[in-house]
Enzyme design. Structure first.
Site, short mmCIF file in Angstrom:
data_model
loop_
_atom_site.label_atom_id
_atom_site.label_comp_id
_atom_site.label_asym_id
_atom_site.label_seq_id
_atom_site.Cartn_x
_atom_site.Cartn_y
_atom_site.Cartn_z
N ARG A 80 -75.49 44.65 83.83
CA ARG A 80 -74.31 44.80 82.97
C ARG A 80 -73.31 45.74 83.62
O ARG A 80 -73.67 46.86 84.01
CB ARG A 80 -74.74 45.34 81.59
N HIS A 124 -64.80 49.22 78.50
CA HIS A 124 -65.70 50.38 78.39
C HIS A 124 -64.84 51.63 78.54
O HIS A 124 -65.00 52.41 79.48
CB HIS A 124 -66.80 50.29 79.45
N GLU A 169 -69.32 50.22 72.55
CA GLU A 169 -69.29 51.39 71.66
C GLU A 169 -67.88 51.72 71.19
O GLU A 169 -67.36 52.82 71.44
CB GLU A 169 -69.91 52.62 72.37
N ASN A 296 -76.87 49.71 71.69
CA ASN A 296 -77.14 50.88 72.54
C ASN A 296 -77.89 51.89 71.70
O ASN A 296 -77.37 52.35 70.68
CB ASN A 296 -75.84 51.50 73.04
N TYR A 298 -80.01 55.56 71.69
CA TYR A 298 -80.40 56.79 72.38
C TYR A 298 -81.18 57.75 71.49
O TYR A 298 -82.12 58.38 71.92
CB TYR A 298 -79.17 57.52 72.93
N GLU A 355 -78.15 49.20 76.26
CA GLU A 355 -78.31 50.52 76.87
C GLU A 355 -79.45 51.27 76.21
O GLU A 355 -79.59 51.25 74.99
CB GLU A 355 -77.05 51.41 76.70
O1 IFM Z 1 -72.69 57.10 79.69
C1 IFM Z 1 -72.64 56.61 78.40
C2 IFM Z 1 -72.06 55.22 78.38
O2 IFM Z 1 -70.79 55.18 78.95
C3 IFM Z 1 -71.97 54.70 76.97
N1 IFM Z 1 -73.22 54.85 76.27
C4 IFM Z 1 -73.88 56.12 76.34
C5 IFM Z 1 -74.01 56.55 77.78
C6 IFM Z 1 -74.75 57.90 77.86
O3 IFM Z 1 -74.04 58.89 77.20
#
Ligand code: IFM
Length: 457
Positions: A80, A124, A169, A296, A298, A355
């Site tokens: 990606r 992005h 995002e 995404n 985290y 992600e």
């Molecule tokens: O680096 C970023 C990315 O650009 C978008 N998602 C989260 C990642 C980590 O912070």
């Protein structure tokens, strides 16, 4: 890897890494590229740690063939990346820069020649500066410029790109860019933030329409959102109400309009006065059918009632007891919870983990190896949760690690390293970390070992 039977993933699962143009490419003026808001922002004193910029980044613009070779050697089957809009339209719209398009043309051919499915993100965060000068995302006209840009990319690259993603995002682009101002363009204004929310969504809807009419039939198109489970910090009604509202702001502000064609009532009650006019056709365009949703993941958000926080009286707390990365609480169970919630609360749709990754300090040992055990543990724990969700029937088509390379982590500059591959930013030497080797084994087996001590599944 292990003698214990592996937890299997579906056949044809997409395994890869994710990246974005400004974070890795460098070459900010090469071949006619125009400036983006991130070029401007990173060169503004005080915005980025140590005044770092993406001017060189990981020099991917120059070294993309080496980077693709690395992914091939790891056995990955998807990659990606995002397009820098101002390479294609240096002024955001109007006159096209063929040399900019040629770069992505070469990149895609190289990916295909190495067995990697191109997953293309149109936006992005690096808006052409020229469009920012005309008002940026708070200006409704930017939505038309985005749709025109999408159509041009589709016409030129549509035959070879496997998966299309309109935005990455958009919540972060709207909020960090226009509310807190930590990201480009560095605005702190709730009107600009909510105007951006609506216009980013509308631009997605218009671009989706343009892509549908330009792309060969059947090309999957989606959008990528940053999503997190939201938990109340305590059982008090105040904290529960705060968490409920925060969920509407963080998750449902994009999910509901995209998948149900309406903004959450709670969001409109709290922040509706900051929204721009919503025209009659907007939500119909925004909620046009998607082929997949990019997720995404985290961390989670733990929220308490906080009368000091303007507008929503809710703010995040850092729960104690869990492990933290350099940026966030590590909370693997949240991935399972999130995926099941998406399946439960929204219409059926393939999901794509576009992600997942972790910033933990790492470095090169004297013998030249990068022993990033914590990253291996993070990926392992998250893959086990992902596999559990798939076993329970959640239709997930792929998993992409953020990121292939250490790169420019926005306001943090180069301090946060997310790569499976270490980058020495002086010499630009790449060294595959232990996590990169580990991930290659997962891909080779299409399965993940159970966690140590786990009682089967
Ligand atoms: O680096 C970023 C990315 O650009 C978008 N998602 C989260 C990642 C980590 O912070």
């Amino acid at each position: 890897m292990t003698d214990t039977p592996l937890l299997p993933f579906p056949s044809n699962f997409l395994w890869g890494t994710a990246s974005s143009a400004y974070q890795i490419e460098g070459s900010p003026t090469a071949d006619g590229k125009g400036p983006s808001i991130w070029d401007t922002f990173s060169h503004t004193p005080g915005k980025i740690e140590r005044q770092e910029t993406g001017d060189r980044a990981a020099e991917h613009y120059l070294r993309y063939q080496d980077d693709i070779r690395l992914m091939k050697e790891m056995g990955l089957n998807a990659y990606r990346f995002s397009i820098a809009w101002s390479r294609i339209f240096p002024q955001g719209n109007g006159s096209l820069n063929p040399a900019g398009l040629d770069f992505y043309d070469r990149l895609i051919d190289e990916l295909l020649a190495n067995g990697l499915a191109p997953v293309l993100t149109l936006f992005h965060w690096d808006l052409p500066q020229a469009l920012q000068d005309q008002g940026g995302w708070p200006n409704r006209q930017t939505t038309d410029a985005f749709a025109d840009y999408a159509a041009v990319i589709a016409r030129r690259l549509g035959d070879r790109v496997a998966y299309w993603i309109t935005h990455n995002e958009p919540w972060v682009a709207a909020m960090a860019g226009h509310f807190t101002g930590e990201h480009a363009p560095g605005i702190q204004d709730p009107f600009a933030a909510l105007q951006s929310v609506h216009h980013l969504l509308l631009s997605h809807g218009k671009a989706l329409q343009a892509l549908r009419s330009e792309l060969p039939a059947g090309k999957p198109i989606g959008i990528t959102l940053n999503l997190s489970p939201v938990h109340p910090a305590s059982n008090t009604p105040e904290d529960q109400a705060a968490a409920h509202l925060f969920d509407a702001v963080l998750n449902r502000s994009f999910l509901d309009p995209l998948l149900y064609g309406c903004y959450p009532q709670e969001l409109l009650e709290a922040l509706g006065s900051f929204f721009p006019p919503i025209e009659p056709d907007d939500l119909r365009l925004i909620s046009a059918p998607l082929d997949f949703l990019g997720v995404n993941y985290y961390t989670r958000a733990v929220i308490h009632h906080d009368p000091q926080t303007p507008l929503i009286q809710a703010s995040q707390v850092q729960p104690i007891g869990n492990e933290y990365s350099q940026m966030w609480e590590i909370y693997p169970a949240g991935l399972f919870e999130l995926l099941l919630r998406l399946q439960r609360d929204y219409p059926p749709l393939p999901l794509f983990i576009t992600e997942n990754g972790v910033p933990v300090p790492d470095g090169v040992d004297a013998d030249g190896r990068v022993r990033d055990e914590r990253r291996i543990r993070y990926l392992h724990q998250h893959l086990v949760q992902l596999q559990r969700a798939i076993q329970q029937g959640v239709p997930v088509i792929g998993y992409l690690v953020w990121s292939l390379l250490d790169n420019f982590e926005w306001a943090y500059g180069y301090r946060m390293r997310f790569g499976l591959c270490y980058v020495d930013f002086e010499t630009q030497q790449r060294i595959l970390k232990d996590s990169g080797r580990w991930f290659a084994e997962i891909v080779r087996h299409n399965g993940v070992p159970p966690l140590p001590g786990a009682q089967g599944t």
